[in-house]
Design an enzyme around this catalytic site. Structure first.
Site, PDB file in Angstrom:
ATOM      1  CE1 TYR A  65      45.260  56.308  31.322  1.00 60.34           C
ATOM      2  CE2 TYR A  65      43.190  56.573  30.130  1.00 60.34           C
ATOM      3  CZ  TYR A  65      43.876  56.351  31.318  1.00 60.34           C
ATOM      4  OH  TYR A  65      43.195  56.192  32.498  1.00 60.34           O
ATOM      5  CD  GLN A  99      48.951  52.743  44.893  1.00 66.02           C
ATOM      6  OE1 GLN A  99      47.762  53.056  44.938  1.00 66.02           O
ATOM      7  NE2 GLN A  99      49.839  53.210  45.736  1.00 66.02           N
ATOM      8  CB  VAL A 101      50.346  53.758  34.557  1.00 66.96           C
ATOM      9  CG1 VAL A 101      49.193  53.068  35.304  1.00 66.96           C
ATOM     10  CG2 VAL A 101      50.117  55.270  34.502  1.00 66.96           C
ATOM     11  CG  ASP A 102      55.973  56.416  36.237  1.00 65.53           C
ATOM     12  OD1 ASP A 102      56.745  55.478  36.566  1.00 65.53           O
ATOM     13  OD2 ASP A 102      55.591  57.289  37.046  1.00 65.53           O
ATOM     14  CG  HIS A 117      46.582  50.805  39.800  1.00 64.51           C
ATOM     15  ND1 HIS A 117      46.617  51.854  40.687  1.00 64.51           N
ATOM     16  CD2 HIS A 117      45.796  49.850  40.385  1.00 64.51           C
ATOM     17  CE1 HIS A 117      45.887  51.555  41.765  1.00 64.51           C
ATOM     18  NE2 HIS A 117      45.391  50.338  41.608  1.00 64.51           N
ATOM     19  CB  CYS A 125      42.878  43.619  21.472  1.00 68.87           C
ATOM     20  SG  CYS A 125      41.207  43.481  20.801  1.00 68.87           S
ATOM     21  CB  CYS A 128      40.924  39.220  21.287  1.00 70.02           C
ATOM     22  SG  CYS A 128      42.324  39.958  20.433  1.00 70.02           S
ATOM     23  N   PRO A 218      54.918  64.029  51.966  1.00 73.55           N
ATOM     24  CG  PRO A 218      54.918  65.526  50.145  1.00 73.55           C
ATOM     25  CD  PRO A 218      55.015  64.067  50.499  1.00 73.55           C
TER      26      PRO A 218
END
Ligand code: BJW
Ligand code: ZN
Length: 244
Positions: A65, A99, A101-102, A117, A125, A128, A218
């Site tokens: 990641y 959706q 994550v950028d 997402h 964390c 927690c 496309p």
């Protein structure tokens, strides 16, 4: 087709724009399921994008990641993200549900995308939930292990702020997306294979309640069956034509 879509969009009062990885592809961010270039063609989702994967090998998952975060940091929003921001500015009401994550929608000027997402930029964390910060040491390739930082409060491993397979979507984001889809008169779906649930329900909800659905992709997707207009082309070319 493009003209029809442009006028439908111009006349809509409540719009939902629903985006997936395809909108960022032309910025250089890989999609997940495209045959040669998709992340899942090169990496195994089971060992990288599940809670179990993180338990088994936190450094492998964190490293992957962090590599992806570095990749996104080197890219810029494209004409598709910019057109989405223009749609938002022009429509009387518009909710952007992504959706992705950028952070390319934000960088193109979209104020508050609903991130179904999660985000590559919101680590927390794993025990927690305390938001954490990055130690800036970005790996050069996707198989480079990096030990995750430790939580400042409880000492547990910090995890990426994304939604893995088998995890619930953030409740507030999902509720906002469902509410907007239920109330909209037009939903514009861009660059998603519409295979991952529950996110893929969002355009279905809008269609079921009578909204017009326009799709930009496309390739064929399961949404072809419910879309009133299918614009087969890349987002960075097709979307700007809708807001000219
Ligand atoms: C272009 C283009 C260009 C190219 N212009 N377009 C029902 C049936 C079967 C399975 C399930 C089900 N319900 C739930 C499941 C399980 C699972 C699931 O959906 N699996 C399916 C894949 C079979 N879902 C889950 O596990 C979800 N959680 C859940 O159900 O929890 C239950 C629960 C409840 C309560 C308590 C506990 C648990 C969570 C799903 C999380 C998905 N996470 C990922 C990874 C995020 C982190 C990361 O980035 O690593 O999210 S997977 C990946 O797929 C990522 C994406 O957001 C998501 C969607 O992908 P997207 O955006 O559509 O990309 P692609 O690559 O698939 O498609 C790209 C498209 O762009 C293509 O169509 C191209 O043609 C197009 N394109 N270039 C325009 N230039
Ligand atoms: Zn903690």
């Amino acid at each position: 087709m493009g003209d029809t879509a442009a006028s439908l969009l111009r006349d809509a009062r409540k719009v939902v724009v629903f985006t997936g990885a395809g909108i960022s592809a032309e910025s250089g961010v890989p999609t997940f399921r495209d045959a040669l270039t998709g992340l899942w063609a090169r990496f195994d989702a089971e060992t990288l994008a599940t809670p179990r994967a993180f338990r088994d090998d936190p450094a492998l998952v964190w490293g992957w990641y962090e590599w992806r975060r570095g990749q996104v940091r080197r890219t810029r929003p494209n004409a598709g993200h910019e057109a989405v921001a223009a749609i938002e500015a022009r429509a009387p009401h518009c909710t952007l549900v992504t959706q992705n994550v950028d952070d390319l929608h934000e960088r193109a000027g979209s104020a508050a995308p609903v991130h179904l997402h999660g985000s590559l930029f919101a680590p927390r964390c794993s025990f927690c939930g305390l938001p954490a910060s990055f130690v800036d040491d970005l790996p050069a390739d996707g198989s480079h292990k990096v030990e995750p930082p430790m939580c400042e409060r409880c000492g547990s491993a910090v995890r990426p702020g994304v939604v893995w397979f088998g995890e619930a979507l953030p409740e507030v984001a999902l509720a906002a997306a469902v509410e907007a889809a239920s109330a909209c008169d037009l939903l514009l779906s861009v660059g998603t294979s519409a295979m991952v649930y529950p996110a893929a329900e969002i355009p279905q909800v809008a269609a079921r309640l009578g909204a017009t659905v326009i799709q930009v992709n496309p390739r064929e997707t399961p949404l072809d069956a419910i879309a009133d207009v299918n614009l087969r082309g890349p987002a960075a070319t097709v979307l700007p034509e809708l807001v000219r």
